[in-house]
Motif scaffolding. Sequence first.
Motif, mmCIF file in Angstrom:
data_model
loop_
_atom_site.group_PDB
_atom_site.id
_atom_site.type_symbol
_atom_site.label_atom_id
_atom_site.label_comp_id
_atom_site.label_asym_id
_atom_site.label_seq_id
_atom_site.Cartn_x
_atom_site.Cartn_y
_atom_site.Cartn_z
ATOM 1 N N ALA A 260 21.770 28.888 71.505
ATOM 2 C CA ALA A 260 22.033 30.398 71.414
ATOM 3 C C ALA A 260 22.984 30.857 72.209
ATOM 4 C CB ALA A 260 20.683 31.041 71.254
ATOM 5 N N GLU A 261 22.756 30.390 73.624
ATOM 6 C CA GLU A 261 23.572 31.022 74.499
ATOM 7 C C GLU A 261 24.998 30.515 74.345
ATOM 8 O OE1 GLU A 261 22.524 29.855 78.675
ATOM 9 O OE2 GLU A 261 20.452 30.649 78.302
ATOM 10 N N CYS A 262 25.180 29.377 73.855
ATOM 11 C CA CYS A 262 26.648 28.840 73.684
ATOM 12 C C CYS A 262 27.344 29.788 72.574
ATOM 13 C CB CYS A 262 26.616 27.387 73.109
ATOM 14 S SG CYS A 262 26.348 26.487 74.566
ATOM 15 N N LYS A 263 26.228 29.773 71.403
ATOM 16 C CA LYS A 263 26.990 30.547 70.496
ATOM 17 C C LYS A 263 27.303 31.839 70.576
ATOM 18 C CE LYS A 263 25.554 30.372 65.508
ATOM 19 N NZ LYS A 263 27.298 30.175 64.940
ATOM 20 N N ASP A 267 30.916 33.652 70.088
ATOM 21 C CA ASP A 267 31.367 34.928 69.650
ATOM 22 C C ASP A 267 31.983 35.683 70.558
ATOM 23 O OD1 ASP A 267 29.706 33.716 67.681
ATOM 24 O OD2 ASP A 267 28.056 34.924 67.883
ATOM 25 N N VAL A 268 31.408 35.948 71.858
ATOM 26 C CA VAL A 268 32.213 36.833 72.427
ATOM 27 C C VAL A 268 33.838 36.447 72.731
ATOM 28 C CG1 VAL A 268 32.534 37.416 75.054
ATOM 29 C CG2 VAL A 268 30.184 37.356 73.983
ATOM 30 N N THR A 269 34.043 35.283 72.770
ATOM 31 C CA THR A 269 35.482 34.725 72.994
ATOM 32 C C THR A 269 36.096 35.123 71.881
ATOM 33 O OG1 THR A 269 34.119 32.512 73.255
ATOM 34 C CG2 THR A 269 36.578 32.494 74.168
ATOM 35 N N TYR A 270 35.516 34.988 70.541
ATOM 36 C CA TYR A 270 36.444 35.264 69.275
ATOM 37 C C TYR A 270 36.680 36.559 69.374
ATOM 38 C CZ TYR A 270 35.390 30.781 67.482
ATOM 39 O OH TYR A 270 35.681 29.388 67.119
ATOM 40 N N ARG A 271 35.680 37.527 69.860
ATOM 41 C CA ARG A 271 35.924 39.137 69.901
ATOM 42 C C ARG A 271 37.068 39.274 70.748
ATOM 43 N NH1 ARG A 271 30.523 41.030 70.824
ATOM 44 N NH2 ARG A 271 30.009 39.673 69.130
ATOM 45 N N LYS A 272 36.977 38.557 71.905
ATOM 46 C CA LYS A 272 38.027 39.062 72.927
ATOM 47 C C LYS A 272 39.446 38.760 72.069
ATOM 48 C CE LYS A 272 36.816 36.965 76.646
ATOM 49 N NZ LYS A 272 36.464 36.089 77.996
ATOM 50 N N LYS A 273 39.465 37.384 71.600
ATOM 51 C CA LYS A 273 40.754 37.103 71.065
ATOM 52 C C LYS A 273 41.267 38.211 69.980
ATOM 53 C CE LYS A 273 39.888 32.800 69.333
ATOM 54 N NZ LYS A 273 39.850 31.491 69.103
ATOM 55 N N LYS A 296 39.375 26.597 74.966
ATOM 56 C CA LYS A 296 38.943 25.462 75.699
ATOM 57 C C LYS A 296 37.452 25.785 76.363
ATOM 58 C CE LYS A 296 42.910 22.633 76.945
ATOM 59 N NZ LYS A 296 43.965 22.940 77.618
ATOM 60 N N HIS A 297 37.295 27.150 76.556
ATOM 61 C CA HIS A 297 36.172 27.464 77.254
ATOM 62 C C HIS A 297 34.892 27.479 76.654
ATOM 63 C CE1 HIS A 297 37.799 27.976 80.990
ATOM 64 N NE2 HIS A 297 38.683 29.134 80.638
ATOM 65 N N ASN A 298 34.942 27.081 75.250
ATOM 66 C CA ASN A 298 33.855 27.088 74.591
ATOM 67 C C ASN A 298 32.955 25.818 74.956
ATOM 68 O OD1 ASN A 298 34.449 29.335 73.179
ATOM 69 N ND2 ASN A 298 35.037 28.023 71.538
ATOM 70 N N ARG A 299 31.796 25.754 75.761
ATOM 71 C CA ARG A 299 31.541 24.629 75.915
ATOM 72 C C ARG A 299 30.267 24.281 74.951
ATOM 73 N NH1 ARG A 299 26.357 25.263 78.037
ATOM 74 N NH2 ARG A 299 25.421 27.374 78.551
#
Length: 1529
Positions: A260-263, A267-273, A296-299
């Motif tokens: 869940a944390e990764c997900k 989502d945050v990264t996508y929103r940022k984009k 790349k940061h999506n772990r």
Amino acid sequence: MEVFCGSRFWDSNLSIHTDNPDLTPCFQNTILAWIPSIYLWTALPFYLLYLKRSKRGYIVLSVLSRFKTLFGVLLWCVSWADLFYSFHELLQSRTPPPVYFVTPLIVGITMLLATLLIQYERLRGVQSSGVLIIFWFLSVLCAVGPLRSKIMTTTAQGHVNERFRFATFYIYFALIIIELILSCFKEKPPFFSPVNTDPNPSPELTSGFLSRLTFWWFTSMAILGYKRPLEDKDLWSLNEDDTSKSIVQQLSKEWDKEKAECKQKEDVTYRKKSNHVLNHVGDGPEEAEVLIRDKKHNRKPSFLKALLRTFGPYFLIGSFFKLIQDLLSFVNPQLLSVLISFIKNKDAPAWWGFLIAALMFTCAVLQTLILHQHFQYCFVTGMRLRTGITGVIYRKSLVITNSAKRSSTVGEIVNLMSVDAQRFMDLMTFLNMLWSAPLQIFLALYFLWQALGPSVLAGVAVMVLLIPFNSAIAMKTRAFQVEQMRYKDSRIKLMNEILGGIKVLKLYAWEPSFSEKVLEIRRNELRVLKKSAYLNSLSTFAWISAPFLVALTTFAVYVSVDENNILDAEKAFVSLSLFNILKFPLNMLPQVISNIAQTSVSLKRIQQFLSHDELDPNCVETKVIAPGYTISVKNATFSWGKDLKPSLKDINLLVPNGALVAIVGHVGCGKSSLVSALLGEMEKLEGEVAVKGSVAYVPQQAWIQNATLKDNILFGQAPNEQKYQNVLEACALKTDLEVLPGGDQTEIGEKGINLSGGQRQRVSLARAVFSNSDVYLLDDPLSAVDSHVAKHIFDKVIGPDGVLKGKTRILVTHGIGFLPQVDHIIVLVDGKISEMGSYQDLLKQNKAFAEFLRNYALDEDIEEDELTMVEEEEVLLAEDTLSIHTDLADNEPVTNEARKQFLRQLSVISSEGGECPNKMSTKRRVCEKKPAEPPLPRKNPNEKLIQAETTETGTVKLTVFWQYMKAVSPVISLAICFLYCCQNAASIGANVWLSDWTNEPVINGTQHNTSMRIGVYAALGLLQGLIVLVSSFTLAMGGINAARTLHAALLENKFRTPQSFYDTTPTGRIINRFSKDIYVIDEVIPATILMFLGTFFTSLSTMIVIIASTPLFAVVIVPLAILYFFVQRFYVATSRQLKRLESVSRSPIYSHFSETISGASVIRAYRREKSFVDISDLKVDENQKSYYPGIASNRWLGIRVEFVGNCIVLFAALFAVIGKNSLNAGLVGLSVSYALQVTLSLNWMVRMTSDLETNIVAVERIKEYSETETEAPWVIEDKSPPEDWPSKGELEFVNYSVRYRKGLDLVLKDLNLQVHGGEKIGIVGRTGAGKSSMTLCLFRILEAAKGEIKIDGVRISEIGLHDLRSRLTIIPQDPVLFSGTLRMNLDPFNKYSDEEIWKALELSHLKRFVSSQPSMLEYECSEGGENLSVGQRQLVCLARALLRKTRILILDEATAAIDLETDDLIQMTIRTQFEDCTVLTIAHRLNTIMDYTRILVLDNGTIAEFDTPANLIASKGIFYSMAKDAGLA
């Protein structure tokens, strides 16, 4: 301090330099009085935190608790009485020093705290408190000094000074002793705790603190295991925290959190984009960069984190213990140096020595207790890890999508569970070495540097240099292991085939050729073993000589660097014991690192599997649906994976309630996919699907569990006898039940191995019918059964008047006959619905459906006839299986291949299982061919044809060891023992020399002749190394020798064992001897013996050294040895049985898992995931139930054995102190440093004894199978028949009777008949009349009960078996081929030229096939000839016969209808090529023998009729009726 106390704080003349030491009153009143209080207050916050978290319910106030509290309150009163007394003195203007106010105040408050703690613990349900036990113990310990001091002062002065304080102190002392004793008892279990329904709860839960510390709670099992072999029912249930339920739940929770944390982050990264893009539309390039970097940061979710969160805290407790133990391990070398300087100092008071000895002992005992606590934590963590990982993988495998499942095979997934989870478990034990090893190395070097200065670096350099040497050896050994595994596998594969086709080998007399092949592989295998033995002895040499080389270089450098460097006892022996400490971490570190590398690979694999896509549970809507309809699909498109192209496009479908819908279409048009889509097994790309109600599913490939037939049908539903019988009736299973050996209680092998295809399909259907669901998805259930059965099932079950009428049924079918009776037909073409409607509508439309009908209708007619014929055959077969005769084939309709697979798996499972309990053999019983037994009335289903394998229990007899020694050769055995003695003598010699060297007098600050000293020391040490090398090598050679002789004897015997043995023994069991037991003899036993001898002689030499230096020690040895022996006997008996139970309960986990994976879609369709997860958890828990006591038994043993070792240390030190005046420092150093090492070797010695006893059983098992009775000799020299025998081919039976095995009825009774040379005789008779027995008699597979057979006047019972068998030719019923070249299959002895072989191939119509192959005669046949068709295999057997071309040919016709074409070819060839030979044909189809010279009709083992076919038909007897049945008369 002096003001505070009113007297001096420390006085060394009073306390140390005296024969009667005492402490100053000030010291007693401050430090000693405060220690317990400081301890309790420090521990309090942590302990309260722990108590807050533990919920166990409270304990009812007991007498024990009341007394504890009462004495606690009294103690508080006593302490404060002192305080008030001080105030009283103050009032009387005698001002006491401040200490008399402070100490009673502190002690009083602490006692009050302890009392409150007793009550608080009671309320939190603590039954026995470690914190308080330690507190009371410290209090008593600290009060002993003052007590002694007070008594001494009083006796010296003759009167008591301060009466009041004196009295209170005595009362105080009595009370704390009482408290200590009371606190050792445990309270009753808590009230209101969760009700414990365990039939057999583990005593660990309720055991007291001391019992846990010493693992005393395990003793009851050790005693039980000693009295009788343990069984499943004796095992304790798992503790709540170790069960799958709680562990897997925790781990899943952490893993879900992690995902869940990764997900969220993603989502945050996508929103940022997206924001980025909106804000600056203008500047392109940097923009893109930012996005890429973000991506790349999506772990990925890390499984490691989840594991750490779940198991980390528990594991850290273990690490904490390890830290303390590491620090403690350095105390004893320091104490040793103090002891040596005490011995040197002749006027030191004796009590110093006793104190040092006591401290050494205390330190050692503490170390033992703490070390084993650490191990317990590590092993339990490992065990929980395995449980957790297994559980998580199992749960995942039930929800994983099909495309993900395709990316890894079942085998790989099972490996995740078995191999990879096991790696974690193995790593846990040593994981702490990662930080502990560097710490130990650092500390050891620090202390060594202090003693010897920079010369230590020389020693360390040697150690570091040995590491690459060892790892190089390890690498090489691994390479050898791989090579050896390859040979082993090929040997087992060959053995498997040989045992499968042993009957054919006997009939052809081919044993010598195959025996040679096996021995050839075995020679290579042993060659590799020998190479790795060389390497192993090198590494043993390195391992044993390392400490010595290190010591040698260090001492040599130390003495040579500077003349003033004197090697005295203190330096030498303290350094030696430090080097011994260093040895372990240096060797372990590289190993741990390589282990971690392996485990990280496993972690990646597990993580990848757990991150696979899961099926979307909401893919199929189950609630909302159009009224009146059960299934609706709107504009749906499905594919098997997100990235694959859709298999079903634009599907629109409405199925009304209770309709019967047929789905038809060509192969591969998506019929099964549509069913899967309705189940939600496919990826839904668009559209919607709804299915209302519960679903039952019958897959195309029936999925059968390894359980009883009844369980397979009930499938977890509540039994209902009436309904069950109706279902059996409807699915036509009644007749099958009568044939199966145990009725519906028959245990069905894995994948339904002992059912025919049709039976499996019907069981699968019965399961669906019994489930009484709303929707039935039937994926072509009628194709696997015969046509009239299919009709029965359609009418009784599926059709408009069947059991299922009124339910919604979707039927995928190829059978056209049923289509007129269905409500709707859906025609699929290439993944689209091309038309729908009723039968009549579709016929009128004259589109795809009409064409489909035309194509299939033609085949259908032809099929009908053939099928009916086969069907009669199949019924016949069913009787056959239980009939009195054993054909050359296993006459069950089960394919041979499947059965071979099954046996192979069984052999694998049982080879893991070590000894197999009864359960295994029932499973095997079923799939074995039934040898000749008359069909008994089924009263006793337990009469087993295959006897359960006997498990060796109890101690191993000495004869077995003697047998092994004989196999090694007695001379070598003695030589090995002698070499070991020499090796230890050399080692003792070197150390004695060292002790002598250290005692050399120092003249002018230097020692003389150091070079001579170093020289002798080096010589003795290297001699020891050399002997080690030789002895370990000799041992390895001896072991290989034994392996060779034992295997050769076993093989020799198995080739000469009569056929009846193979009929009653499962192949798996024999293969087990060749794989598991031979492996143990090859690799395990020699290594175990090496370790055992090593530890045994080390322990022995320790005793010798100690006795030599302090003869008094001999007195103590006897009681210690008795104690040791007892512990060892109890342990070995218990642990051996626990190991067996563990290995037996392990394989079910994996077999259940692989079964689940293959049946996942069925389990999901019936919504039975939950119960399958429960079954899996139960199986894992069952396994851990026997694993956990195994761990505990090792701890139990360790603590007891190490206690014996610690006593040895204590007595060695004590006697050294007592005999201090007659001893020199060197000898004391020698004996105590030896004693310090002994614990390890004592511990290992017990383990090795246990392993040796467990493994030496292999010798016994192999011996047992090398001594089974053999058949008659192969060749009898003086009785061999003439070269051209049999020249005429005349056969004569004289009063001949025969039975299969002792105790069974006769199969042939008093046969008298004569066959002239060149006659063609057909042998017929009903099933079980004894037809095949006649052929077996001719080849002496069965020996006569009375009477005799003559061929050309020679009695066959008087000549060698090979002489007989090689002069007869047989074409057996089932064609057996072996893996190897085609040439080898035709002519294993290379007797014939290529021309002859080609000629035979031409006559047997194989020439075209063989010459079209690129490798021609060298064409590789796969195992069992699977890459040839059945017909081709039959022709190969014909070619074998043509090559041999003897005067007598026996032809056993294949039972099953092999294709008629091949059959005609064979008949034709025989008529032309064997014109002048005597031919005996066992006929199943009469048309082949109507033109034979005479026909022999057998009935019940006697000759009923024997005449020409024409006469027999005219006489209207048995033959006539048979011919009439066949339509020939």
